[in-house]
Design a protein around this motif. Structure first.
Motif, short mmCIF file in Angstrom:
data_model
loop_
_atom_site.label_atom_id
_atom_site.label_comp_id
_atom_site.label_asym_id
_atom_site.label_seq_id
_atom_site.Cartn_x
_atom_site.Cartn_y
_atom_site.Cartn_z
N LYS A 1 43.96 127.80 55.36
CA LYS A 1 45.11 127.54 56.34
C LYS A 1 45.95 128.72 56.71
O LYS A 1 46.76 128.63 57.69
CB LYS A 1 45.92 126.39 56.13
CG LYS A 1 45.01 125.13 55.89
CD LYS A 1 44.58 124.39 57.32
CE LYS A 1 43.65 123.07 56.81
NZ LYS A 1 44.19 122.25 56.26
N ASP B 1 46.33 130.04 60.82
CA ASP B 1 47.02 129.54 61.76
C ASP B 1 48.50 129.57 61.56
O ASP B 1 49.42 129.71 62.73
CB ASP B 1 46.77 127.88 61.71
CG ASP B 1 45.50 127.47 62.31
OD1 ASP B 1 45.29 128.18 63.13
OD2 ASP B 1 44.86 126.50 61.94
N TYR C 1 52.84 120.25 58.23
CA TYR C 1 51.47 120.15 58.16
C TYR C 1 50.99 121.31 59.27
O TYR C 1 51.22 121.02 60.41
CB TYR C 1 51.13 118.66 58.47
CG TYR C 1 51.57 117.69 57.63
CD1 TYR C 1 51.18 117.64 56.33
CD2 TYR C 1 52.71 117.11 58.01
CE1 TYR C 1 51.98 116.50 55.63
CE2 TYR C 1 53.47 116.23 57.38
CZ TYR C 1 53.00 115.86 55.98
OH TYR C 1 53.68 115.08 55.08
N VAL C 2 50.24 122.01 58.76
CA VAL C 2 49.67 122.89 59.66
C VAL C 2 49.17 122.59 60.95
O VAL C 2 49.82 123.03 62.21
CB VAL C 2 48.40 124.05 59.03
CG1 VAL C 2 47.95 125.07 60.02
CG2 VAL C 2 48.93 124.74 57.77
N GLN C 3 48.11 121.79 60.98
CA GLN C 3 47.57 121.40 62.14
C GLN C 3 48.59 120.80 63.09
O GLN C 3 48.52 121.05 64.24
CB GLN C 3 46.38 120.12 61.69
CG GLN C 3 45.73 119.61 62.92
CD GLN C 3 44.38 120.51 63.22
OE1 GLN C 3 44.08 121.39 62.44
NE2 GLN C 3 43.94 120.09 64.42
N GLU C 4 49.33 119.63 62.45
CA GLU C 4 50.22 119.15 63.17
C GLU C 4 51.27 120.00 64.12
O GLU C 4 51.82 120.00 65.23
CB GLU C 4 51.03 118.08 62.60
CG GLU C 4 52.08 117.19 63.23
CD GLU C 4 53.00 116.54 62.25
OE1 GLU C 4 52.73 116.19 61.14
OE2 GLU C 4 54.12 116.15 62.77
N VAL D 1 50.78 123.14 64.68
CA VAL D 1 50.15 124.09 65.64
C VAL D 1 50.04 123.30 67.03
O VAL D 1 50.38 123.60 68.00
CB VAL D 1 48.81 124.71 65.09
CG1 VAL D 1 48.14 125.08 66.36
CG2 VAL D 1 49.02 125.78 64.13
N GLU D 2 49.67 122.10 66.98
CA GLU D 2 49.56 121.25 68.01
C GLU D 2 50.84 120.83 68.92
O GLU D 2 50.65 121.14 70.06
CB GLU D 2 48.89 119.71 67.74
CG GLU D 2 47.48 119.73 67.51
CD GLU D 2 47.15 118.42 66.85
OE1 GLU D 2 47.49 117.45 66.95
OE2 GLU D 2 45.91 118.51 66.37
#
Ligand SMILES: *Cc1c(COP(=O)(O)O)cnc(C)c1O
Length: 246
Positions: A93, A96, A63-66, A68-69
């Motif tokens: 996306k 990222d 998952y991109v967001q997860e 990157v975090e």
């Protein structure tokens, strides 16, 4: 708690390494050709830190967001970890992924490839790319169908900020070893055909089969070939069961 985490990870890595070693011995494969990619999706950054401390260097997120975090939470380890994006990617996306990851295993169309190349910063090495192939036919919707690989491979190999490294598959889950092996064999066949279709300079760096997960790593190793790295993507067997999201 931290010591438990570290002890658990050490033990899980030892078990997975043992499985890899046994599978290599069983099918007479070179263990140096098997790369362990630890799939840390849904698991906290501290687990990645513990796995890194225990010696792992390749981590996969889908998952991109997860992802990157986690990469940002572990900036102090950035030079030592190779981050792989292995999940489905929407075109809004791509940036990222281009900014933060080292590899992507799931490229399945021209548009995504072009965007990734355009968005890859000039001061980073080219993004390392595997094309995701649908080896399960009707049983799976993700990945490109085998007849279309050669033309996508041509496109990716020609983009300046991407480096085409190989093929990836996520076969439909099954306990049937003969089906597991047939799916891996199909990916290997696609890999060999694709490599032949590439210009000779692109052939040299086309060296990776991304196949095998916790349930079928033995099948992937049994079907691996001497002139490519097989990257097994292992989540559950290293980090335990994930919470079901759907
Ligand atoms: C989750 C995931 C894995 C790891 O699966 P496990 O069965 O937990 O080892 C491997 N590859 C991809 C693309 C995944 O999304």
């Amino acid at each position: 708690m931290p010591t438990d985490l570290s002890a658990d990870i050490h033990q899980a890595i030892a078990k997975v390494s043992e499985r890899i070693k046994a599978a290599c011995a069983q099918s007479q494969k070179d263990p140096a050709r098997i790369r362990l990619l630890a799939v840390s999706k849904t698991k906290p950054a501290e687990m990645v830190r513990a796995a890194h401390a225990a010696g792992l260097r390749d981590f996969g997120e889908n998952y991109v967001q997860e992802g990157v975090e986690k990469i940002l939470a572990l900036t102090d380890l950035r030079q030592e970890i190779t981050w792989h994006f292995i999940g489905p990617l929407q075109s809004n996306k791509t940036k990222d992924v281009a900014l933060h990851f080292d590899w992507i295993h799931s490229v399945d169309r021209d548009k995504i490839a072009h965007r990734l190349s355009e968005q890859r910063p000039a001061d980073l090495p080219p993004l390392q790319v595997c094309l995701q192939v649908n080896v399960s036919g009707e049983a799976s919707k993700s990945g490109i169908s085998p007849e279309l690989i050669a033309s996508l491979a041509q496109v990716v190999a020609g983009l300046p900020r991407l480096s085409l490294r190989g093929l990836m598959a996520i076969p439909e889950p099954t306990d049937d070893i003969s089906i597991q092996r047939a799916r891996c064999r199909q990916l290997v066949n696609c890999f060999q055909q694709t490599r032949q279709s590439l210009p000779s300079d692109a052939q040299k760096t086309f060296d990776t089969l991304s196949m095998g997960m916790s349930a079928d790593l033995e099948s992937a190793i049994a079907e691996s070939i001497p002139d490519a790295d097989t990257m097994v993507r292992i989540g559950t067997a290293l980090f335990g069961e994930r919470q079901k999201t759907s």
